[in-house]
Each structure stands twice: as structure tokens, then as C-alpha cells.
Scaffold this motif. Structure first.
Motif, short mmCIF file in Angstrom:
data_model
loop_
_atom_site.label_atom_id
_atom_site.label_comp_id
_atom_site.label_asym_id
_atom_site.label_seq_id
_atom_site.Cartn_x
_atom_site.Cartn_y
_atom_site.Cartn_z
N GLY A 1 -8.22 1.01 -22.54
CA GLY A 1 -7.12 1.93 -21.85
C GLY A 1 -7.59 3.42 -21.77
O GLY A 1 -6.93 4.22 -20.82
N THR B 1 -7.56 -5.14 -23.38
CA THR B 1 -6.48 -3.99 -22.75
C THR B 1 -6.04 -2.71 -23.36
O THR B 1 -6.34 -1.72 -22.81
CB THR B 1 -4.98 -4.99 -22.40
N SER C 1 -17.13 6.15 -18.68
CA SER C 1 -16.73 4.82 -18.00
C SER C 1 -16.87 3.69 -19.08
O SER C 1 -17.88 3.90 -19.90
CB SER C 1 -17.45 4.45 -16.77
N PRO D 1 -6.94 -4.19 -16.63
CA PRO D 1 -6.52 -2.82 -16.08
C PRO D 1 -7.84 -2.06 -15.83
O PRO D 1 -8.64 -1.83 -16.66
CB PRO D 1 -5.47 -2.43 -17.02
N ARG D 2 -7.50 -1.04 -14.83
CA ARG D 2 -8.68 -0.09 -14.49
C ARG D 2 -9.91 -0.51 -13.96
O ARG D 2 -10.78 0.12 -13.93
CB ARG D 2 -8.48 0.83 -15.60
N CYS D 3 -10.03 -1.90 -13.91
CA CYS D 3 -11.28 -2.37 -13.39
C CYS D 3 -11.54 -2.00 -12.02
O CYS D 3 -11.04 -2.36 -11.22
CB CYS D 3 -11.44 -3.90 -13.71
N ARG D 4 -12.79 -1.40 -11.76
CA ARG D 4 -13.23 -0.80 -10.16
C ARG D 4 -14.02 -1.81 -9.60
O ARG D 4 -14.28 -1.61 -8.56
CB ARG D 4 -13.70 0.53 -10.39
N GLU E 1 -11.19 5.89 -17.51
CA GLU E 1 -10.50 5.84 -16.19
C GLU E 1 -11.16 4.79 -15.39
O GLU E 1 -10.68 4.49 -14.27
CB GLU E 1 -10.90 7.22 -16.00
N ARG E 2 -12.50 4.63 -15.80
CA ARG E 2 -13.20 3.63 -14.81
C ARG E 2 -13.71 2.57 -15.51
O ARG E 2 -14.30 3.01 -16.68
CB ARG E 2 -14.12 4.35 -13.90
#
Length: 243
Positions: A79, A75, A21, A104-107, A82-83
Motif C-alpha cells: 500500500g 495488500t 516502485s 491494488p495499484r498494480c500497473r 504508488e506503482r
């Protein structure tokens, strides 16, 4: 930590990790993270470390002059993960909230003592950081919740009492469903350092970044550490819903 991008406006450094991560950390006006070493924010209880990207807005513009460059540079670099999570203190906390909703992909995002805004029309009583605020000529990001970003859990920590209460009130009045505000007794403007001094900073990061725990469970853990905290979650009209 290796500098991977440097321009007259921003700098981005990278500290490799092994958790799979990434944490994107945003510096405050002092170009640091609450006076703590960067690696304190990427530790996990299991002993692994998240990869860290450390972002500096050299103009101290609350990203009004630098946001597009930051998004462009981050970005492609995040990439592979995943987290992704965002984190910051003060001005960096503003960045963690804003960019967490736009990268993107920010949890999830964690913000310690962030400003809701430094725009003079939104916070006319805010007198801090005038030397930097006066240099902002175009307000492309008037407040931390600007734009149509995606939803994600937003964990916002404030010290109580302190100079940040007006900023906290604005978040309280405008917070989205996925935002939780934690008011921590005695922490002042240094909530991250306060948690570190109480031996629970890594555990809090783990609860949010690794275990994806609810705000209620984060608040419960703080109470178990004998830290006095009041937690508000959800929209104001649903609100005074306590975690």
C-alpha cells in the motif's frame, strides 16, 4: 532478502529498493525465478532498484489453495507504493497474471512461460507437474484469467518452439484486450534466462515497468537486439493483430 511472512502454505520475502516502485515476484514450481538471482528482476537502467516482494506457494497449488492468504498478506504491505508490478516464471507467471489483476495499484504484469491452466479438464494433454497437480482438490482458480480482476497491461513471453505451445494457444484464444503475447524463437521454457544471456533482460523490464512502453515498442526493441519475435496483441477476434 528478509522473510516477512512464513506459514505452512506460503512464504513472502522482501528486498528493499530505492525507486519508489515495488515488484511482486512469484516463484515457479522449483521455488525460483528461472534459475536467475532475484535481484536481476528489480534492476533499472538508471541504477536504482525496485523494492521486491518474493512470494512462494509452498503447496505448488497454482494458488488454488493459497490465493486468499497471499492477497491478504500483500495488500497492506504494498500500500505504500504508488506503482506496483507483478512478475513470474512458469507457475510464477500464472501467479503474475492472476494477482496482477487482483492486487491494488498494480500497473503491469510480466509472465515468462506461464501456464494458462493446469486443470485436467482444460488442458487434458498437459502431462507435466502431475505430482503437484494431483494434490489440488478444489479448483478455485482454474485458469490464470479467472475472476473479475481489473485491466492492466499483461506482457506474456514464450519460447518457440517448446513444450509451452498448447498453453500459449489457450492464452491466444482467450486473451483480453490488454494482453500481448511474444513468441521468441529459440528461448524454450527459459525466456527470462534467454533474455539475460542476450544482455537485454533489464532493458525489457525497464521498458515495461519504468517507461510504460507499448507492446509494439517492446517487440521492436527485441528485433533491434537481433532476437526473432512474433507479437500478438488484443482479443483473438480483433486479432491476428501483430504488435
Amino acid at each position: 532478502m528478509e522473510t516477512i511472512y512464513d506459514s505452512p502454505r506460503i512464504a513472502i520475502s522482501r528486498l528493499p529498493g530505492d525507486s519508489g516502485s515495488a515488484v511482486v515476484s512469484f516463484a515457479g514450481v522449483g521455488l525460483a525465478l528461472d534459475g536467475l538471482p532475484h535481484e536481476e528482476f528489480v534492476k533499472t537502467l538508471s541504477g536504482s532498484r525496485h523494492t521486491q516482494f518474493f512470494v512462494i506457494d509452498k503447496l505448488r497449488s497454482w494458488y488454488n489453495d493459497t490465493a486468499s492468504e497471499i492477497v491478504e498478506q500483500l495488500t497492506s504491505r504494498i500500500g505504500e507504493f504508488e506503482r506496483v508490478f507483478t512478475l513470474g516464471n512458469s507457475m510464477g507467471g500464472f501467479g503474475a497474471i492472476y494477482f496482477g489483476r487482483h492486487l491494488p495499484r498494480c500497473r503491469a504484469a510480466i509472465a515468462f512461460g506461464p501456464q494458462y491452466s493446469v486443470h485436467p479438464q482444460i488442458v487434458p494433454t498437459e502431462k507435466r507437474w502431475q505430482n503437484w497437480r494431483s494434490g489440488i482438490k478444489e479448483w478455485t482458480i482454474p485458469h490464470a484469467l479467472s475472476g473479475t480482476g481489473h485491466a492492466l497491461p499483461l506482457h506474456v513471453f514464450y519460447g518457440h518452439p517448446g513444450l509451452d505451445l498448447d498453453q500459449a494457444r489457450l492464452f491466444m484464444e482467450n486473451r483480453p484486450d490488454d494482453m500481448a503475447l511474444y513468441m521468441i524463437e529459440g528461448a524454450g521454457h527459459k525466456t527470462a534466462s534467454f533474455m539475460k544471456s542476450h544482455g537485454c533482460l533489464t532493458a525489457i523490464l525497464d521498458l515495461i515497468f519504468v517507461q510504460n512502453e507499448s507492446a509494439a515498442n517492446v517487440a521492436r526493441f527485441l528485433h533491434e537486439q537481433k532476437i526473432s519475435v512474433l507479437c500478438h496483441q488484443g482479443r483473438r477476434d480483433a486479432s491476428h493483430q501483430l504488435c
